[in-house]
Design a protein around this motif. Structure first.
Motif, PDB file in Angstrom:
ATOM      1  N   SER A  52       0.682  -1.474  -0.381  1.00 24.13           N
ATOM      2  CA  SER A  52      -0.144  -0.437  -0.154  1.00 24.13           C
ATOM      3  C   SER A  52       0.854   1.514   0.178  1.00 24.13           C
ATOM      4  CB  SER A  52      -0.999  -0.506   1.372  1.00 24.13           C
ATOM      5  OG  SER A  52      -1.686  -0.999   0.981  1.00 24.13           O
ATOM      6  N   VAL A  53       0.644   2.139  -0.896  1.00 27.73           N
ATOM      7  CA  VAL A  53       0.986   3.821  -0.504  1.00 27.73           C
ATOM      8  C   VAL A  53       0.411   4.792  -1.348  1.00 27.73           C
ATOM      9  CG1 VAL A  53       2.657   4.742  -2.168  1.00 27.73           C
ATOM     10  CG2 VAL A  53       3.061   2.340  -2.020  1.00 27.73           C
ATOM     11  N   ASP A  54       0.464   5.330   0.098  1.00 30.58           N
ATOM     12  CA  ASP A  54      -0.405   6.966   0.288  1.00 30.58           C
ATOM     13  C   ASP A  54       0.837   8.285  -0.788  1.00 30.58           C
ATOM     14  OD1 ASP A  54      -0.993   9.626   0.542  1.00 30.58           O
ATOM     15  OD2 ASP A  54      -1.532   8.441   3.346  1.00 30.58           O
ATOM     16  N   VAL A  55      -0.588   7.836  -1.650  1.00 28.63           N
ATOM     17  CA  VAL A  55      -0.274   8.863  -2.728  1.00 28.63           C
ATOM     18  C   VAL A  55      -0.687  10.941  -2.194  1.00 28.63           C
ATOM     19  CG1 VAL A  55      -0.400   6.996  -4.285  1.00 28.63           C
ATOM     20  CG2 VAL A  55      -2.278   8.495  -4.084  1.00 28.63           C
ATOM     21  N   GLY A  56      -0.961  10.751  -1.741  1.00 27.72           N
ATOM     22  CA  GLY A  56      -1.445  12.419  -1.171  1.00 27.72           C
ATOM     23  C   GLY A  56      -2.793  11.976  -2.155  1.00 27.72           C
ATOM     24  N   ASN A  57      -2.951  13.413  -1.635  1.00 33.28           N
ATOM     25  CA  ASN A  57      -4.186  13.595  -2.385  1.00 33.28           C
ATOM     26  C   ASN A  57      -4.105  13.881  -3.615  1.00 33.28           C
ATOM     27  OD1 ASN A  57      -7.045  14.593  -2.312  1.00 33.28           O
ATOM     28  ND2 ASN A  57      -6.515  16.632  -1.036  1.00 33.28           N
ATOM     29  N   VAL A  58      -3.969  13.405  -4.542  1.00 36.03           N
ATOM     30  CA  VAL A  58      -3.579  13.455  -5.606  1.00 36.03           C
ATOM     31  C   VAL A  58      -4.707  12.365  -6.453  1.00 36.03           C
ATOM     32  CG1 VAL A  58      -1.586  14.585  -6.749  1.00 36.03           C
ATOM     33  CG2 VAL A  58      -1.855  11.630  -6.484  1.00 36.03           C
ATOM     34  N   THR A  59      -5.318  12.493  -7.848  1.00 42.64           N
ATOM     35  CA  THR A  59      -6.027  11.421  -8.321  1.00 42.64           C
ATOM     36  C   THR A  59      -5.519  10.731  -9.559  1.00 42.64           C
ATOM     37  OG1 THR A  59      -7.648  12.720  -9.742  1.00 42.64           O
ATOM     38  CG2 THR A  59      -8.052  12.409  -7.598  1.00 42.64           C
ATOM     39  N   THR A  60      -3.614  10.837  -9.729  1.00 44.61           N
ATOM     40  CA  THR A  60      -3.304   9.902 -11.005  1.00 44.61           C
ATOM     41  C   THR A  60      -2.027   9.464 -10.159  1.00 44.61           C
ATOM     42  OG1 THR A  60      -3.834  11.786 -12.313  1.00 44.61           O
ATOM     43  CG2 THR A  60      -1.670  10.595 -12.638  1.00 44.61           C
ATOM     44  N   TYR A  61      -1.253   8.265 -10.511  1.00 51.00           N
ATOM     45  CA  TYR A  61      -0.628   7.847  -9.949  1.00 51.00           C
ATOM     46  C   TYR A  61       0.115   7.455 -10.899  1.00 51.00           C
ATOM     47  CZ  TYR A  61       2.537   5.027  -6.616  1.00 51.00           C
ATOM     48  OH  TYR A  61       3.445   4.267  -6.135  1.00 51.00           O
ATOM     49  N   GLN A  62       1.529   7.515 -10.997  1.00 46.34           N
ATOM     50  CA  GLN A  62       2.534   6.859 -11.883  1.00 46.34           C
ATOM     51  C   GLN A  62       3.458   5.621 -11.632  1.00 46.34           C
ATOM     52  OE1 GLN A  62       2.819   8.267 -14.836  1.00 46.34           O
ATOM     53  NE2 GLN A  62       4.243   6.351 -15.333  1.00 46.34           N
ATOM     54  N   PHE A  63       2.136   4.062 -11.961  1.00 43.78           N
ATOM     55  CA  PHE A  63       3.075   2.439 -11.357  1.00 43.78           C
ATOM     56  C   PHE A  63       3.700   2.256 -12.280  1.00 43.78           C
ATOM     57  CE2 PHE A  63       1.218  -1.760 -10.932  1.00 43.78           C
ATOM     58  CZ  PHE A  63       1.950  -1.846  -9.731  1.00 43.78           C
ATOM     59  N   LEU A  64       5.198   1.636 -11.060  1.00 39.38           N
ATOM     60  CA  LEU A  64       5.961   0.808 -12.274  1.00 39.38           C
ATOM     61  C   LEU A  64       6.815   0.090 -11.210  1.00 39.38           C
ATOM     62  CD1 LEU A  64       7.975   1.288 -14.637  1.00 39.38           C
ATOM     63  CD2 LEU A  64       9.686   2.860 -13.508  1.00 39.38           C
ATOM     64  N   PRO A  65       5.400  -1.260 -12.017  1.00 39.58           N
ATOM     65  CA  PRO A  65       6.151  -2.316 -10.880  1.00 39.58           C
ATOM     66  C   PRO A  65       7.179  -3.439 -11.506  1.00 39.58           C
ATOM     67  CG  PRO A  65       3.837  -2.752 -12.135  1.00 39.58           C
ATOM     68  CD  PRO A  65       4.604  -0.558 -11.864  1.00 39.58           C
ATOM     69  N   PRO A  66       7.691  -4.557 -10.834  1.00 43.61           N
ATOM     70  CA  PRO A  66       8.248  -5.483 -11.503  1.00 43.61           C
ATOM     71  C   PRO A  66       7.353  -5.823 -12.479  1.00 43.61           C
ATOM     72  CG  PRO A  66       8.122  -5.235  -8.683  1.00 43.61           C
ATOM     73  CD  PRO A  66       7.472  -4.639  -9.552  1.00 43.61           C
ATOM     74  N   PRO A  67       8.007  -7.089 -13.471  1.00 38.82           N
ATOM     75  CA  PRO A  67       7.508  -7.641 -14.358  1.00 38.82           C
ATOM     76  C   PRO A  67       6.894  -8.526 -13.731  1.00 38.82           C
ATOM     77  CG  PRO A  67       9.544  -7.401 -14.852  1.00 38.82           C
ATOM     78  CD  PRO A  67       9.732  -6.805 -13.339  1.00 38.82           C
ATOM     79  N   GLY A  68       5.024  -8.515 -13.706  1.00 38.76           N
ATOM     80  CA  GLY A  68       4.132  -9.812 -12.853  1.00 38.76           C
ATOM     81  C   GLY A  68       2.709  -9.235 -13.415  1.00 38.76           C
ATOM     82  N   ARG A  69       1.942  -9.332 -12.758  1.00 42.43           N
ATOM     83  CA  ARG A  69       0.497  -9.661 -13.274  1.00 42.43           C
ATOM     84  C   ARG A  69      -0.324  -8.623 -11.652  1.00 42.43           C
ATOM     85  NH1 ARG A  69      -4.230 -12.729 -14.919  1.00 42.43           N
ATOM     86  NH2 ARG A  69      -2.787 -13.784 -16.947  1.00 42.43           N
ATOM     87  N   TYR A  70      -0.427  -7.689 -11.714  1.00 38.40           N
ATOM     88  CA  TYR A  70      -0.972  -6.582 -10.746  1.00 38.40           C
ATOM     89  C   TYR A  70      -2.914  -6.526 -10.427  1.00 38.40           C
ATOM     90  CZ  TYR A  70       4.229  -6.535  -9.973  1.00 38.40           C
ATOM     91  OH  TYR A  70       5.238  -6.656  -9.845  1.00 38.40           O
ATOM     92  N   TYR A  71      -2.882  -6.965  -9.507  1.00 32.87           N
ATOM     93  CA  TYR A  71      -4.235  -6.294  -9.096  1.00 32.87           C
ATOM     94  C   TYR A  71      -4.479  -4.758  -8.140  1.00 32.87           C
ATOM     95  CZ  TYR A  71      -5.701 -10.530 -10.290  1.00 32.87           C
ATOM     96  OH  TYR A  71      -5.415 -12.121 -11.321  1.00 32.87           O
ATOM     97  N   ILE A  72      -4.596  -4.017  -8.781  1.00 31.98           N
ATOM     98  CA  ILE A  72      -4.826  -2.513  -7.757  1.00 31.98           C
ATOM     99  C   ILE A  72      -6.032  -1.956  -7.363  1.00 31.98           C
ATOM    100  CG2 ILE A  72      -4.404  -0.453  -8.077  1.00 31.98           C
ATOM    101  CD1 ILE A  72      -2.572  -1.527 -10.151  1.00 31.98           C
TER     102      ILE A  72
END
Length: 87
Positions: A52-72
């Protein structure tokens, strides 16, 4: 102050091992006036969000994970520290 309305949004993101792909996550602002931040949570299994990441009071987040399948999922947090449910 009311309870935080559910703003949870589910995403499925697939990243291949041969190249890194960034994803820009965007969501609608929660209509509650006391929302102070958003929590982006993700994991490799449905309904199991281990990071979990608190991204602040924004409505956009740049997600750069390692290779794999992610459920967000994205949840809102209010000034009392309450977090909206995952839906």
């Amino acid at each position: 102050m009311g309870y935080v309305r559910a703003v949870s949004i589910s995403f499925l993101l697939l990243c291949t091992a041969v190249s890194a792909h960034a994803a820009t996550l965007t969501w609608d602002r929660n209509p509650e006036p006391d929302v102070t931040s958003y929590i982006v949570s993700y994991g490799s299994q449905t309904n199991v969000h281990t990071v979990s990441v608190d991204v602040g009071n924004v409505t956009t987040y740049q997600f750069l994970p390692p290779p794999g399948r992610y459920y967000i999922v994205v949840q809102a947090r209010n000034s009392a520290g309450q977090i909206g449910p995952k839906s």
